[in-house]
Design a protein around this motif. Structure first.
Motif, PDB file in Angstrom:
ATOM      1  N   PHE A  13      12.085   0.714 -21.598  1.00  0.00           N
ATOM      2  CA  PHE A  13      10.659   0.422 -21.545  1.00  0.00           C
ATOM      3  C   PHE A  13       9.979   1.555 -20.773  1.00  0.00           C
ATOM      4  O   PHE A  13      10.292   1.790 -19.609  1.00  0.00           O
ATOM      5  CB  PHE A  13      10.415  -0.924 -20.849  1.00  0.00           C
ATOM      6  N   ARG A  14       9.070   2.240 -21.431  1.00  0.00           N
ATOM      7  CA  ARG A  14       8.445   3.406 -20.835  1.00  0.00           C
ATOM      8  C   ARG A  14       6.932   3.255 -20.740  1.00  0.00           C
ATOM      9  O   ARG A  14       6.310   2.521 -21.503  1.00  0.00           O
ATOM     10  CB  ARG A  14       8.783   4.664 -21.643  1.00  0.00           C
ATOM     11  N   LEU A  15       6.396   3.978 -19.774  1.00  0.00           N
ATOM     12  CA  LEU A  15       4.954   4.060 -19.601  1.00  0.00           C
ATOM     13  C   LEU A  15       4.303   2.677 -19.574  1.00  0.00           C
ATOM     14  O   LEU A  15       4.662   1.840 -18.762  1.00  0.00           O
ATOM     15  CB  LEU A  15       4.363   4.954 -20.699  1.00  0.00           C
ATOM     16  N   LYS A  87      -0.203   7.207 -16.778  1.00  0.00           N
ATOM     17  CA  LYS A  87       0.658   6.198 -17.397  1.00  0.00           C
ATOM     18  C   LYS A  87       2.066   6.244 -16.818  1.00  0.00           C
ATOM     19  O   LYS A  87       2.971   5.590 -17.318  1.00  0.00           O
ATOM     20  CB  LYS A  87       0.707   6.417 -18.911  1.00  0.00           C
ATOM     21  N   ASN A  88       2.278   7.040 -15.779  1.00  0.00           N
ATOM     22  CA  ASN A  88       3.613   7.223 -15.220  1.00  0.00           C
ATOM     23  C   ASN A  88       3.815   6.395 -13.958  1.00  0.00           C
ATOM     24  O   ASN A  88       2.904   6.275 -13.136  1.00  0.00           O
ATOM     25  CB  ASN A  88       3.858   8.699 -14.896  1.00  0.00           C
ATOM     26  N   TRP A  89       5.027   5.852 -13.818  1.00  0.00           N
ATOM     27  CA  TRP A  89       5.388   5.096 -12.624  1.00  0.00           C
ATOM     28  C   TRP A  89       6.108   6.030 -11.660  1.00  0.00           C
ATOM     29  O   TRP A  89       6.888   6.883 -12.061  1.00  0.00           O
ATOM     30  CB  TRP A  89       6.317   3.934 -12.986  1.00  0.00           C
ATOM     31  N   GLY A 135       8.854  -2.728 -11.590  1.00  0.00           N
ATOM     32  CA  GLY A 135       8.768  -2.613 -13.041  1.00  0.00           C
ATOM     33  C   GLY A 135      10.143  -2.364 -13.638  1.00  0.00           C
ATOM     34  O   GLY A 135      10.899  -1.510 -13.155  1.00  0.00           O
ATOM     35  N   ILE A 136      10.505  -3.117 -14.668  1.00  0.00           N
ATOM     36  CA  ILE A 136      11.807  -2.938 -15.335  1.00  0.00           C
ATOM     37  C   ILE A 136      11.679  -1.863 -16.414  1.00  0.00           C
ATOM     38  O   ILE A 136      10.830  -1.957 -17.291  1.00  0.00           O
ATOM     39  CB  ILE A 136      12.283  -4.262 -15.967  1.00  0.00           C
ATOM     40  N   THR A 137      12.522  -0.840 -16.314  1.00  0.00           N
ATOM     41  CA  THR A 137      12.481   0.260 -17.276  1.00  0.00           C
ATOM     42  C   THR A 137      13.620   0.199 -18.296  1.00  0.00           C
ATOM     43  O   THR A 137      13.577   0.907 -19.302  1.00  0.00           O
ATOM     44  CB  THR A 137      12.551   1.616 -16.552  1.00  0.00           C
ATOM     45  N   TYR A 138      14.622  -0.633 -18.042  1.00  0.00           N
ATOM     46  CA  TYR A 138      15.764  -0.706 -18.973  1.00  0.00           C
ATOM     47  C   TYR A 138      16.507  -2.018 -18.791  1.00  0.00           C
ATOM     48  O   TYR A 138      16.698  -2.488 -17.665  1.00  0.00           O
ATOM     49  CB  TYR A 138      16.718   0.461 -18.715  1.00  0.00           C
ATOM     50  N   ILE A 139      16.905  -2.631 -19.905  1.00  0.00           N
ATOM     51  CA  ILE A 139      17.772  -3.806 -19.898  1.00  0.00           C
ATOM     52  C   ILE A 139      18.979  -3.496 -20.777  1.00  0.00           C
ATOM     53  O   ILE A 139      18.818  -3.013 -21.900  1.00  0.00           O
ATOM     54  CB  ILE A 139      17.063  -5.065 -20.432  1.00  0.00           C
ATOM     55  N   SER A 140      20.161  -3.764 -20.271  1.00  0.00           N
ATOM     56  CA  SER A 140      21.375  -3.501 -21.049  1.00  0.00           C
ATOM     57  C   SER A 140      22.304  -4.708 -21.014  1.00  0.00           C
ATOM     58  O   SER A 140      22.301  -5.487 -20.055  1.00  0.00           O
ATOM     59  CB  SER A 140      22.117  -2.276 -20.507  1.00  0.00           C
TER      60      SER A 140
END
Length: 205
Positions: A13-15, A87-89, A135-140
């Motif tokens: 999940f980006r931006l 738009k960047n964290w 903020g969650i940027t990735y789920i695996s």
């Protein structure tokens, strides 16, 4: 013959698509939250891939690993969190994961995985201290610790495999909402004995 040691899939999940605290809130029209939706999508994909592997290689996964990458925003004195520039964290990026027993159904996998994601957030001190500004940027999700099964146990999976189409391959492009699947190709060492332990790893950038 070389077999994969683990089978997994993930979603980045980006931006503006980064998942935040509000994405745990249930949508009245779908009766699910955005985070639950993506966990469900990943569970369906992973369970299907493991069913195919079970039919082809006569083995069953015993472990499920659920992981997330989460951004903890930096603070700017008394002004509070300063995590969005354009738009960047910006902030510390932490990777968290937990291992559990491989579920018996896709619904069970979805519910267990969703609860693990919530538990990772609710029990990690640095995430809790961020006061829901993370903020969650990735789920695996990944299946592992495969054990052999008798040929008769895979007959049902083989039957459905013959009458259904192959699943859509991952890594295709459709804006930013495509699930990226990962298969870790490693030789399975005979006699390996993976321990089932809860793991919480942290990488602060």
């Amino acid at each position: 013959r070389t077999l994969t040691k683990s089978i997994g899939c993930g979603k980045s999940f980006r931006l503006q698509n980064i998942l935040t605290y509000k994405d745990f809130i249930t949508n009245s029209s779908t009766s699910t939250s955005k985070i639950y939706h993506w966990v469900s999508e990943l569970s369906t994909e992973l369970f299907e891939r493991c069913d195919i592997d079970r039919a082809e290689n006569s083995r069953q996964a015993e472990q499920l690993t659920v992981g997330i990458s989460i951004v903890i925003p930096t603070t700017n004195g008394s002004t509070g969190p300063s995590h969005v520039v354009g738009k960047n964290w910006h902030g510390s990026n932490i990777s968290l994961s937990r291992i559990t027993t491989y579920p018996k159904s896709v619904d069970q996998m979805t519910n267990i995985s969703y609860q693990l994601v919530k538990k990772l957030i609710d029990t990690t001190p640095s995430v809790m201290e961020s006061k829901n500004t993370w903020g969650i940027t990735y789920i695996s999700m990944a299946a592992g610790s495969f054990v052999p099964i008798a040929n008769g146990e895979k007959s049902i999976a083989s039957f459905f495999k013959q009458i259904t189409k192959s699943p859509t391959k991952c890594n295709s492009s459709n804006d930013d909402n495509i699930t990226n699947c990962i298969t870790v190709n490693q030789r399975v060492d005979s006699g390996s004995n993976d321990q089932i332990n809860d793991q919480i790893t942290s990488d602060v950038i």
